[in-house]
Design a protein around this motif. Structure first.
Motif: not given
Length: 409
Positions: A52-64
């Protein structure tokens, strides 16, 4: 590629990568607490948590990504300025606008990466995250079953005295179900049971043998059976003796995974453009337009960041205070907040996307370009950006005077 370009790129990418890594770790650690609570509370494994954390990486990449690019450029040019390397570069006949070429090249590459993130990775990873989390939560009552222990999931309470090693066969079963819509409750006892997975997306069901089902309706005379398959049964005033019965396990708690496209965030940009004139059921045209324009604005904003980061890094070179980074971070936060507010207004059809989404970007672009022009082509003011320097100097002197007054008193 000229040597100056390669040198500047080598200065920009290390702080950019470091900032991006730290931002991802901080954001993921914060989200990990909620993921652990959801998964481990449903008896999931740590492997599911990391998935699940791996699936969240693209979302947080867009923010960071925007913040990482800004800080990478800022710290690179700040170091060049503080160590007088910028003076040597400019003395060689290279203008500040020429030094923007490698920086803009980096911005273009990152904007292409942002297209991949916002258009492909985020929609598909968001759907994958929802699917995995839904599967974990749907299987929670099965994972919680322990011999001799009462477990509950929404409208179902279950207890079995014996469980086979494969956790599919039960002996001496007690089950209590409440049907709130029918205003009735059913209590079931059975000698044996078999847990069976459905072939489609339906919840699992239990095949019960040799038992009794007692229905207690709230309204007299109202008796409705659950989903059941009876064989050799006898019914008498709400009491059903059966040889075989089939009932769903935790039906109200089960939420079958829907196809991708449950909300607008799971569509790619071309899909949003295609569907905007014929929205799917449950989605509005304004929401599709708002989502599409927000992603496009976030991609385009990456190309604006160098025009703000470079002049802020070169302001007040002789001072030890790094006021530019504070100004830049506050500006990025203000732009992000203005964009979010504008997108909300587009969703509510209060403004058009051109004003709500692209308006903040236009203001951000004009301010950044004017700031860069002020530093790049006005030599007498190269030592600092007037309003930034005067403001930070005034605040610093005010704090220093108050400190001296306290020491004197």
């Amino acid at each position: 590629m000229p040597i100056f370009d390669r040198y500047i790129l080598r200065q920009v990418f290390p702080p950019l990568a470091f900032t991006l890594l730290i931002a991802l770790l901080v954001l993921l650690v914060e989200r990990m607490l909620r993921v652990l609570d959801s998964v481990l509370g449903s008896q999931g494994t740590m492997q599911v948590v990391f998935e699940l954390l791996a699936y969240l990486v693209p979302h947080y990449l867009g923010l960071a990504l925007p913040m990482a690019l800004f800080l990478g450029i800022y710290f690179a040019f700040r170091r060049l300025s503080r160590e007088s390397e910028m003076d040597a570069i400019l003395a060689s006949g290279t203008g500040l606008h020429q030094l923007m070429r490698p920086v803009m090249l980096a911005a273009v590459l990152l904007s292409l990466f942002a297209v991949l993130i916002f258009n492909t990775l985020q929609p598909h990873s968001r759907y994958a995250y929802r699917s995995v989390l839904s599967s974990v939560q749907n299987m929670s009552i099965e994972a919680l079953i322990q011999p001799g222990v009462f477990v509950s999931s929404d409208n179902t309470t279950l207890m079995v005295e014996e469980i086979s090693p494969d956790r599919r066969q039960f002996r001496r079963i007690f089950m209590h179900e409440e049907d709130k819509q029918a205003d009735e409750a059913a209590t079931i006892t059975a000698r044996e049971g078999i847990l069976t997975e459905s072939e489609d997306d339906s919840p699992p069901f239990v095949q019960l043998f040799n038992g009794v089902r007692l229905t207690t309706p709230v309204e007299p005379g109202k008796v409705e059976g659950a989903r059941e398959l009876e064989s050799g049964s006898e019914r008498s005033d709400g009491l059903l003796r059966f040889n075989e019965m089939q009932t769903v396990l935790g039906e109200d708690a089960y939420d079958a995974v829907q196809p991708r496209g449950e909300d607008e965030r799971e569509y790619t940009i071309p899909e949003l453009w295609t569907l905007k004139d014929n929205p799917p059921e449950g989605l509005e045209r304004s929401r599709l337009l708002a989502e599409m324009n927000e992603r496009l604005v976030r991609i385009a904003s990456i190309l604006v960041l160098p025009f703000m980061a470079v002049p802020l890094a070169l302001s007040n070179r002789r001072s030890q205070r790094s006021s530019g980074v504070a100004v830049g971070v506050i500006t990025l936060l203000a732009f992000n907040e203005a964009l979010q507010q504008g997108v909300r207004m587009v969703r509510r059809e209060q403004v058009e996307p051109l004003l709500g989404a692209w308006g903040p970007l236009l203001i951000f672009l004009l301010g950044s370009v004017l700031l860069f022009m002020d530093v790049a082509f006005r030599v007498p003011r190269y030592q600092g950006i007037g309003i930034v320097d005067r403001t930070t100097t005034f605040v610093g002197n005010l704090i220093e005077r108050r400190r001296k007054r306290r020491e004197a008193s």
